[in-house]
Write an enzyme that holds these catalytic residues in place. Structure first.
Site, PDB file in Angstrom:
ATOM      1  N   TYR A 213      -6.181   9.017   2.051  1.00  0.00           N
ATOM      2  CA  TYR A 213      -5.620   7.709   2.404  1.00  0.00           C
ATOM      3  C   TYR A 213      -6.721   6.779   2.898  1.00  0.00           C
ATOM      4  CZ  TYR A 213      -3.199   4.098   5.065  1.00  0.00           C
ATOM      5  OH  TYR A 213      -2.789   2.887   5.574  1.00  0.00           O
TER       6      TYR A 213
ATOM      7  N   THR B 276       1.225   4.162   2.145  1.00  0.00           N
ATOM      8  CA  THR B 276       0.769   4.484   3.497  1.00  0.00           C
ATOM      9  C   THR B 276       1.175   5.878   3.963  1.00  0.00           C
ATOM     10  OG1 THR B 276       2.741   3.445   4.452  1.00  0.00           O
ATOM     11  CG2 THR B 276       0.789   2.052   4.174  1.00  0.00           C
TER      12      THR B 276
ATOM     13  N   ALA C  71       0.854  -1.195   0.000  1.00  0.00           N
ATOM     14  CA  ALA C  71       0.000   0.000   0.000  1.00  0.00           C
ATOM     15  C   ALA C  71       0.879   1.231   0.000  1.00  0.00           C
ATOM     16  CB  ALA C  71      -0.913   0.015   1.224  1.00  0.00           C
TER      17      ALA C  71
END
Length: 282
Positions: free
Chosen positions: A123, A60, A58
């Site tokens: 996010y 992040t 991911a």
């Protein structure tokens, strides 16, 4: 069990490899597999023939996602869609690593696994869309939310606090952001136990308990013999960031606990991590 791990070079990915050492592991770091490349994802997963795919890859960087939401969506949302579709084609179960930031932080008490997500930053939004894809495209899946992750090799809050204490001699730390710290080794071991159960669903794996960033920083300093370093609590509003921060997002482990999977309290996990790094003063 044949287990493919995306994001295997990250701090959680490395902990997963250690926790799953008894299985046949197929690790892919970002340099080996770009999850935003649909063709590469399908080619990799179909050729590897895994029984379980743990999707830990991911983007992040929460503030980075706020600056470039298109990239956040491409990596965290569409990348997860590609992995889920490839798992369906390969008849593999999937573990999706998600985050406390799918919640808005207004509940006032720890979030349960089935509380309604309401992300307030790019996010969290991109990770929530990833959850949606997993839940709607697969029959056999685990969504594992974690938070405030720390462990060997990561550029996380613990390391940042220690660096700042050494460089600045005093700290200003947010006192009205509350969450649940999570030691990568404990999270990885919980996931290793989970995939043996085939009890598919949504799970919250953080170390037990909660704290503010301020209290967390003070405990880090105390345990490393830096309790004399002055720490002044400030408000989120006094620490402007590109990303809006959900203020109160501790995660309650109800579903994992029902299976007998519990993580130790965060102060114990923090102490173990600091001892592992050779930073524990006590």
């Amino acid at each position: 069990m044949r287990v493919l791990i995306t994001g295997a070079g990250g701090q959680l990915g490395r902990a997963l490899q250690a926790a799953l050492a008894g299985h046949t592991l197929i690790p892919f770091a970002h340099a080996d597999l770009d999850v935003a490349d649909r063709a590469a994802v399908f080619r990799t997963i179909l050729s590897a023939r895994p029984e379980v795919v743990i999707h830990a890859a991911a983007w992040t960087d929460v503030d980075g996602c706020a600056r470039d939401p298109e990239r956040a969506f491409r990596v965290n949302a569409l990348g997860t869609q590609f992995v889920a579709l490839a798992c369906a084609a390969a008849d593999a179960a999937m573990v999706y690593i998600s985050t406390n930031e799918v919640f808005d932080g207004t509940k006032g008490e720890p979030y349960l696994e089935f509380d309604r997500p309401n992300p307030i930053n790019p996010y969290g939004q991109s990770k929530w869309v990833g959850e949606w894809f997993v839940a709607h495209l697969l029959r056999r899946f685990y969504i594992v939310r974690t938070a405030w992750v720390f462990g060997p090799g990561g550029n996380h809050f613990v390391r940042k606090i220690l660096r700042r204490a050494e460089a600045e001699g005093s700290l200003r730390v947010v006192g009205d952001e509350v969450g649940s710290p999570s030691y990568t080794r404990d999270v990885a071991e919980a996931i290793a136990r989970l995939i043996e159960t085939e009890a598919y669903g949504i799970y919250h794996f953080t170390n037990e308990g909660m704290c503010s960033r301020y209290d967390y920083a003070r405990e880090i300093l105390r345990l490393t013999g830096r309790g004399h370093v002055p720490v002044v609590p400030i408000a989120l509003a006094d620490f402007p960031r590109p990303s809006q921060v959900p203020p109160f997002t501790p995660l309650a482990n109800r579903c994992g606990a029902a299976l007998g999977i519990r993580l130790r309290p965060w102060p114990e996990a923090l102490r173990a991590y600091l001892a592992e790094e050779g930073w524990l003063a006590e």
